[in-house]
Design a protein around this motif. Structure first.
Motif, PDB file in Angstrom:
ATOM      1  N   PHE A   1      -6.060  18.816   7.328  1.00  8.41           N
ATOM      2  CA  PHE A   1      -5.590  17.681   6.579  1.00  8.41           C
ATOM      3  C   PHE A   1      -6.706  17.134   5.964  1.00  8.41           C
ATOM      4  CE2 PHE A   1      -1.857  16.724   9.485  1.00  8.41           C
ATOM      5  CZ  PHE A   1      -1.949  17.603  10.280  1.00  8.41           C
ATOM      6  N   ARG A   2      -6.560  16.183   5.203  1.00 10.84           N
ATOM      7  CA  ARG A   2      -7.953  15.606   4.461  1.00 10.84           C
ATOM      8  C   ARG A   2      -7.561  13.972   4.347  1.00 10.84           C
ATOM      9  NH1 ARG A   2      -6.249  18.011  -1.540  1.00 10.84           N
ATOM     10  NH2 ARG A   2      -4.847  16.513  -2.022  1.00 10.84           N
ATOM     11  N   GLN A   3      -8.716  13.506   4.223  1.00 13.27           N
ATOM     12  CA  GLN A   3      -9.078  12.109   4.065  1.00 13.27           C
ATOM     13  C   GLN A   3      -9.979  11.689   3.011  1.00 13.27           C
ATOM     14  OE1 GLN A   3      -9.638   9.738   7.753  1.00 13.27           O
ATOM     15  NE2 GLN A   3      -8.764   8.031   6.620  1.00 13.27           N
ATOM     16  N   ALA A   4      -9.586  11.197   1.948  1.00 16.78           N
ATOM     17  CA  ALA A   4     -10.350  10.706   0.907  1.00 16.78           C
ATOM     18  C   ALA A   4     -10.707   9.283   0.963  1.00 16.78           C
ATOM     19  CB  ALA A   4      -9.514  10.779  -0.612  1.00 16.78           C
ATOM     20  N   PRO A   5     -11.970   8.788   0.349  1.00 22.29           N
ATOM     21  CA  PRO A   5     -12.309   7.562   0.819  1.00 22.29           C
ATOM     22  C   PRO A   5     -11.634   6.592   0.260  1.00 22.29           C
ATOM     23  CG  PRO A   5     -14.021   8.839  -0.498  1.00 22.29           C
ATOM     24  CD  PRO A   5     -12.706   9.573  -0.084  1.00 22.29           C
ATOM     25  N   GLY A   6     -11.221   5.683   1.453  1.00 26.80           N
ATOM     26  CA  GLY A   6     -10.484   4.479   1.065  1.00 26.80           C
ATOM     27  C   GLY A   6      -8.878   4.859   1.187  1.00 26.80           C
ATOM     28  N   LYS A   7      -8.566   6.273   1.821  1.00 24.87           N
ATOM     29  CA  LYS A   7      -7.114   6.339   1.704  1.00 24.87           C
ATOM     30  C   LYS A   7      -6.726   6.879   3.267  1.00 24.87           C
ATOM     31  CE  LYS A   7      -6.534   7.902  -3.136  1.00 24.87           C
ATOM     32  NZ  LYS A   7      -5.932   9.028  -3.853  1.00 24.87           N
ATOM     33  N   GLU A   8      -5.657   7.003   3.312  1.00 25.58           N
ATOM     34  CA  GLU A   8      -5.076   7.356   4.779  1.00 25.58           C
ATOM     35  C   GLU A   8      -5.006   8.928   4.684  1.00 25.58           C
ATOM     36  OE1 GLU A   8      -4.085   3.901   6.315  1.00 25.58           O
ATOM     37  OE2 GLU A   8      -3.280   5.628   7.409  1.00 25.58           O
ATOM     38  N   ARG A   9      -5.409   9.591   5.863  1.00 24.12           N
ATOM     39  CA  ARG A   9      -5.362  10.841   6.136  1.00 24.12           C
ATOM     40  C   ARG A   9      -4.166  11.575   5.768  1.00 24.12           C
ATOM     41  NH1 ARG A   9      -7.719  12.675  11.718  1.00 24.12           N
ATOM     42  NH2 ARG A   9      -5.492  11.731  12.513  1.00 24.12           N
ATOM     43  N   GLU A  10      -4.161  12.740   5.056  1.00 28.05           N
ATOM     44  CA  GLU A  10      -2.948  13.270   4.677  1.00 28.05           C
ATOM     45  C   GLU A  10      -2.891  14.810   4.805  1.00 28.05           C
ATOM     46  OE1 GLU A  10      -2.479  13.324   0.472  1.00 28.05           O
ATOM     47  OE2 GLU A  10      -4.177  14.409   0.108  1.00 28.05           O
ATOM     48  N   PHE A  11      -1.563  15.571   4.970  1.00 22.91           N
ATOM     49  CA  PHE A  11      -1.249  16.711   5.476  1.00 22.91           C
ATOM     50  C   PHE A  11      -1.767  17.540   4.309  1.00 22.91           C
ATOM     51  CE2 PHE A  11       0.724  20.363   7.033  1.00 22.91           C
ATOM     52  CZ  PHE A  11       1.596  20.721   6.099  1.00 22.91           C
ATOM     53  N   VAL A  12      -2.355  18.739   4.554  1.00 27.93           N
ATOM     54  CA  VAL A  12      -2.534  19.614   3.420  1.00 27.93           C
ATOM     55  C   VAL A  12      -1.868  20.892   3.448  1.00 27.93           C
ATOM     56  CG1 VAL A  12      -4.349  21.075   2.321  1.00 27.93           C
ATOM     57  CG2 VAL A  12      -4.944  18.628   3.014  1.00 27.93           C
ATOM     58  N   ALA A  13      -1.841  21.569   4.665  1.00 22.53           N
ATOM     59  CA  ALA A  13      -1.270  22.790   4.936  1.00 22.53           C
ATOM     60  C   ALA A  13      -1.221  23.242   6.265  1.00 22.53           C
ATOM     61  CB  ALA A  13      -2.055  24.122   4.414  1.00 22.53           C
ATOM     62  N   MET A  14      -0.301  24.044   6.840  1.00 24.03           N
ATOM     63  CA  MET A  14      -0.195  24.295   8.287  1.00 24.03           C
ATOM     64  C   MET A  14       0.405  25.640   8.405  1.00 24.03           C
ATOM     65  SD  MET A  14       3.134  22.244   9.460  1.00 24.03           S
ATOM     66  CE  MET A  14       3.227  23.090  10.981  1.00 24.03           C
ATOM     67  N   VAL A  15      -0.415  26.680   9.433  1.00 22.01           N
ATOM     68  CA  VAL A  15       0.029  27.979   9.765  1.00 22.01           C
ATOM     69  C   VAL A  15       0.739  28.028  11.155  1.00 22.01           C
ATOM     70  CG1 VAL A  15      -2.179  28.650  10.193  1.00 22.01           C
ATOM     71  CG2 VAL A  15      -0.614  30.615   9.768  1.00 22.01           C
TER      72      VAL A  15
ATOM     73  N   LEU B   1      -9.800  23.871  -8.092  1.00 22.86           N
ATOM     74  CA  LEU B   1     -10.014  22.624  -7.245  1.00 22.86           C
ATOM     75  C   LEU B   1     -10.244  21.276  -8.413  1.00 22.86           C
ATOM     76  CD1 LEU B   1     -12.329  23.598  -4.519  1.00 22.86           C
ATOM     77  CD2 LEU B   1     -10.363  22.273  -4.182  1.00 22.86           C
ATOM     78  N   LYS B   2      -9.604  20.235  -7.920  1.00 20.61           N
ATOM     79  CA  LYS B   2      -9.483  19.073  -8.965  1.00 20.61           C
ATOM     80  C   LYS B   2     -10.465  17.928  -8.197  1.00 20.61           C
ATOM     81  CE  LYS B   2      -4.826  20.114 -10.083  1.00 20.61           C
ATOM     82  NZ  LYS B   2      -3.291  19.765  -9.937  1.00 20.61           N
ATOM     83  N   PRO B   3     -10.816  16.853  -9.005  1.00 19.19           N
ATOM     84  CA  PRO B   3     -11.616  15.832  -8.499  1.00 19.19           C
ATOM     85  C   PRO B   3     -10.659  15.268  -7.347  1.00 19.19           C
ATOM     86  CG  PRO B   3     -12.054  15.966 -11.034  1.00 19.19           C
ATOM     87  CD  PRO B   3     -11.000  17.187 -10.557  1.00 19.19           C
ATOM     88  N   ASP B   4      -9.406  15.300  -7.512  1.00 21.36           N
ATOM     89  CA  ASP B   4      -8.785  14.383  -6.669  1.00 21.36           C
ATOM     90  C   ASP B   4      -8.582  15.197  -5.212  1.00 21.36           C
ATOM     91  OD1 ASP B   4      -5.791  13.162  -8.745  1.00 21.36           O
ATOM     92  OD2 ASP B   4      -7.860  12.398  -8.300  1.00 21.36           O
ATOM     93  N   ASP B   5      -8.903  16.435  -5.242  1.00 23.26           N
ATOM     94  CA  ASP B   5      -9.022  17.082  -3.915  1.00 23.26           C
ATOM     95  C   ASP B   5     -10.640  16.761  -3.052  1.00 23.26           C
ATOM     96  OD1 ASP B   5      -8.188  20.225  -5.608  1.00 23.26           O
ATOM     97  OD2 ASP B   5      -7.001  18.990  -4.413  1.00 23.26           O
ATOM     98  N   THR B   6     -11.149  15.978  -3.695  1.00 27.13           N
ATOM     99  CA  THR B   6     -12.433  15.299  -2.881  1.00 27.13           C
ATOM    100  C   THR B   6     -12.032  14.727  -1.463  1.00 27.13           C
ATOM    101  OG1 THR B   6     -13.668  15.374  -4.816  1.00 27.13           O
ATOM    102  CG2 THR B   6     -14.435  13.855  -3.015  1.00 27.13           C
ATOM    103  N   ALA B   7     -12.561  15.055  -0.636  1.00 30.76           N
ATOM    104  CA  ALA B   7     -11.935  14.368   0.644  1.00 30.76           C
ATOM    105  C   ALA B   7     -12.852  14.953   1.826  1.00 30.76           C
ATOM    106  CB  ALA B   7     -10.686  14.462   0.909  1.00 30.76           C
ATOM    107  N   VAL B   8     -12.799  14.423   2.929  1.00 32.28           N
ATOM    108  CA  VAL B   8     -13.278  15.060   4.283  1.00 32.28           C
ATOM    109  C   VAL B   8     -11.887  15.877   4.797  1.00 32.28           C
ATOM    110  CG1 VAL B   8     -14.024  14.891   6.779  1.00 32.28           C
ATOM    111  CG2 VAL B   8     -14.790  13.371   4.741  1.00 32.28           C
ATOM    112  N   TYR B   9     -12.195  17.332   5.076  1.00 38.34           N
ATOM    113  CA  TYR B   9     -10.993  18.122   5.295  1.00 38.34           C
ATOM    114  C   TYR B   9     -11.409  18.379   7.079  1.00 38.34           C
ATOM    115  CZ  TYR B   9      -9.440  19.129   0.660  1.00 38.34           C
ATOM    116  OH  TYR B   9      -9.097  18.952  -0.561  1.00 38.34           O
ATOM    117  N   SER B  10     -10.247  18.233   7.842  1.00 42.26           N
ATOM    118  CA  SER B  10     -10.162  18.545   9.043  1.00 42.26           C
ATOM    119  C   SER B  10      -9.111  19.341   9.426  1.00 42.26           C
ATOM    120  CB  SER B  10     -10.083  17.207   9.906  1.00 42.26           C
ATOM    121  OG  SER B  10     -11.158  16.333   9.516  1.00 42.26           O
ATOM    122  N   CYS B  11      -9.323  19.965  10.601  1.00 41.55           N
ATOM    123  CA  CYS B  11      -8.297  20.934  11.135  1.00 41.55           C
ATOM    124  C   CYS B  11      -7.800  20.480  12.544  1.00 41.55           C
ATOM    125  CB  CYS B  11      -8.456  22.219  11.345  1.00 41.55           C
ATOM    126  SG  CYS B  11      -9.899  22.773  12.027  1.00 41.55           S
ATOM    127  N   ALA B  12      -6.600  20.750  13.077  1.00 37.51           N
ATOM    128  CA  ALA B  12      -6.345  20.459  14.288  1.00 37.51           C
ATOM    129  C   ALA B  12      -5.113  21.408  14.495  1.00 37.51           C
ATOM    130  CB  ALA B  12      -5.611  19.012  14.229  1.00 37.51           C
TER     131      ALA B  12
END
Length: 118
Positions: free
Chosen positions: A37-51, A87-98
């Motif tokens: 998952f990732r969360q960009a500044p000022g935005k909600e956390r969003e799903f990126v990928a899952m295995v 990678l694009k500037p829009d990919d800037t975020a904190v990336y987390s796994c769960a």
């Protein structure tokens, strides 16, 4: 319960690549579906990928990263990976796994920051 720790983030120019790692601190890992998952500044956390749990041949991606990101896992090493290409500037975020624990996710790591400069 599984606990995860991310690494591999950093600063990269647009068009570049990074590989993130998600390491499990407990012995039981292979049964869990792992999500990034990732969360960009000022935005909600969003799903990126899952295995999916098991062999790791089943994957899902957010539309925004399809064709650019690849998720994989190595159950022997108790690790999951997110290869990020083009990678694009829009990919800037904190990336987390769960780890998936229906109906939610658990074992969140502290995250690893990714900054893509234009």
């Amino acid at each position: 319960q599984v606990q995860l720790v991310e690494s591999g983030g950093g600063l990269v120019q647009a068009g570049g690549s990074l590989r993130l790692t998600c390491a499990a601190t407990r012995r039981i890992f292979s049964v869990y579906t792992i999500g990034w998952f990732r969360q960009a500044p000022g935005k909600e956390r969003e799903f990126v990928a899952m295995v999916w749990g098991g062999s790791g041949t089943s994957t899902e991606y957010a539309e925004s990263v399809k064709g650019r990101f690849i998720i994989s896992r190595d159950n022997e090493k108790r690790m999951a990976y997110l290869q990020m290409n083009s990678l694009k500037p829009d990919d800037t975020a904190v990336y987390s796994c769960a780890a998936q624990s229906r109906p939610s996710w658990t074992g969140w790591g502290p995250g690893t920051p990714v900054t893509v400069s234009s």
